[in-house]
Design an enzyme around this catalytic site. Structure first.
Site, PDB file in Angstrom:
ATOM      1  N   PRO A  78       0.837  -1.216   0.000  1.00 58.80           N
ATOM      2  CA  PRO A  78       0.000   0.000   0.000  1.00 58.80           C
ATOM      3  C   PRO A  78       0.863   1.254   0.000  1.00 58.80           C
ATOM      4  CG  PRO A  78      -0.895  -1.601   1.522  1.00 58.80           C
ATOM      5  CD  PRO A  78       0.406  -2.171   1.027  1.00 58.80           C
ATOM      6  N   CYS A  79       0.488   2.214  -0.851  1.00 59.90           N
ATOM      7  CA  CYS A  79       1.392   3.331  -1.118  1.00 59.90           C
ATOM      8  C   CYS A  79       1.026   4.612  -0.387  1.00 59.90           C
ATOM      9  CB  CYS A  79       1.418   3.615  -2.622  1.00 59.90           C
ATOM     10  SG  CYS A  79      -0.168   4.167  -3.294  1.00 59.90           S
ATOM     11  N   GLN A  80      -0.015   4.621   0.456  1.00 63.06           N
ATOM     12  CA  GLN A  80      -0.429   5.882   1.058  1.00 63.06           C
ATOM     13  C   GLN A  80       0.697   6.542   1.847  1.00 63.06           C
ATOM     14  OE1 GLN A  80      -2.079   3.034   1.171  1.00 63.06           O
ATOM     15  NE2 GLN A  80      -4.291   3.307   1.114  1.00 63.06           N
TER      16      GLN A  80
END
Length: 423
Positions: A78-80
């Site tokens: 996940p890139c948040q």
């Protein structure tokens, strides 16, 4: 070289199936681990083998569920925490990145150290997930006596320093554990036939003693880059309905980028529309959901004959103008087409815009997998990925029985809604 049938991919952060769709069109079996139940519903309907679970918990509690012959590890954590569009600590606090890199080195000595877990708890949990591929690699070596034959990782550009640390660590592992790793790079997806300007940091590695064809390298783009600041013109003599655009400074070499119009035209035979909605005309303008130049009120605009803006989880909010009037928003299948999902891909569950925006573009993933695994691409990767064969109801139920523990509903093995919200 291993034939595709002798390669099986485990995708740790599988989403609705971008990498699995790519693997399918290359003839490679795959299995995905995904925590979001909406994405899992899409995967079951698409016929994709899935474990509905938290990647960390599957590693520590259900590792035996992963067959030993899954010998390639892939993942897009996940890139948040790294995204320029987000507010993640991984981007804003360089110290967190330094801590992550130090913990990566510590993992090589003891991949199940409780002290490392305690340190990770102090960081953004999403940032800590970028260490999971390394932990899975070391776990497989401990359980089966050898690590994965190849590793393929993708993330937003600001994660590139982490991929460089992966390169240094995997290169320096002892004996049969050592990998060859070309320099990680940020690749532009429009250079691979994706009708969208999206950049991804890519890392690939092969175990030195694994048997793959050809030199390991990142894929070479076959289309031109798109620069929204460059002066573009219509090709001389092109009919208005075609409007083939080109960069006058590079009028030879790679193919022009794929535009939104061309993508929707190609997917058109497989797209369906809600009642009262019809296909978009050839000429339209998209107003970005995000501000530009530091001004949140200044929205960028792009013609239908350019690639789309980066498709995010807010893609359904993009305003589509026809003749300077608000026409409608993109449908989910249209947004999926800009990500190069097949036009009839069976999106399911809620938060479908987020599912689309989170996914890796399948056609781009085909190029990366082909280069990493020494497998030939289809002659026309874009054309090969236009249509999908969804699973029957019986097959979808069978996959959910395997992935959730019940053919109709989630079970105690699935992540709770509270866990999902925490991510």
């Amino acid at each position: 070289m291993p034939e595709p049938r002798n390669i099986k991919i485990l995708d740790l952060f599988a989403g609705p199936g971008g990498l699995d769709v790519a693997a399918h069109f290359l003839g490679i079996p795959s299995m995905g681990i995904e925590w979001d139940r909406n994405a899992c519903l899409t995967r079951y309907r698409a016929g994709l083998d899935t474990i509905h679970g938290n990647v960390s918990k599957v590693r520590t509690e259900q590792f035996a569920k992963i067959p030993e012959d899954y010998n390639v590890l892939a993942g897009g954590p996940p890139c948040q925490s790294f995204s320029v569009a987000g507010k993640g600590r991984g981007r804003d606090q360089i110290e967190d990145l330094k801590k992550l890199m130090k913990l990566m080195e510590d993992l090589v000595d003891d991949h199940e150290s409780p002290e490392i877990d305690k340190e990770l708890e102090k960081l953004d949990p999403r940032a800590a997930l970028v260490l999971e591929p390394l932990r899975w690699l070391l776990k497989r070596n401990a359980v089966h006596g050898k690590p994965y034959d190849a590793i393929i990782l993708e993330q937003v550009p600001t994660a590139l320093p982490v991929w460089h640390e992966y390169k240094e660590i995997l290169r320096s592992l002892p004996g049969d554990l050592a990998y060859e790793c070309p320099e990680p790079h940020v690749l532009r997806t429009e250079r691979y036939g994706v009708p969208q300007t999206r950049q991804r940091a890519i890392f690939v590695a092969r175990r030195k003693n694994a048997d793959f064809a050809g030199e390991l390298k990142l894929p070479k783009g076959t289309f031109r880059s798109f620069d929204p600041r460059a002066p573009y013109e219509r090709a001389a003599g092109a009919p208005i309905q075609e409007q083939t655009l080109f960069d006058p400074h590079t009028d030879s070499g790679p193919l022009p980028w794929r535009s939104m119009h061309k993508a929707l035209k190609a997917a058109g035979p497989f797209l369906t529309y809600p009642e009262g909605t019809s296909a978009l005309p050839e000429n339209f303008v998209v107003v970005s959901n995000y501000g530009s130049g530091g001004d949140p009120k200044k929205r960028g605009r792009r013609s239908s004959h350019f690639p789309a803006f980066t498709v995010t989880g807010k893609v359904s909010r993009n305003v589509v103008l026809v003749d300077d009037e608000d026409h409608r928003r993109f449908t989910i299948p249209e947004a999926g087409a800009f990500q190069t999902f097949p036009g009839n891909y069976p999106w399911a569950g809620n938060d479908q815009s987020q599912q689309v925006g989170n996914a890796v573009p399948p056609v781009f993933a085909m190029h990366v997998l082909s280069a990493a695994l020494g497998i030939p691409l289809p002659e026309d990767p874009v054309g090969a990925a236009l249509k999908w064969e969804p699973a029957s109801e019986e097959r979808a139920a069978e996959l959910r029985e395997r992935g959730c523990g019940n053919a109709r509903a989630c079970t105690e093995h699935c992540p709770s809604q509270e866990e999902v919200n925490e991510k």
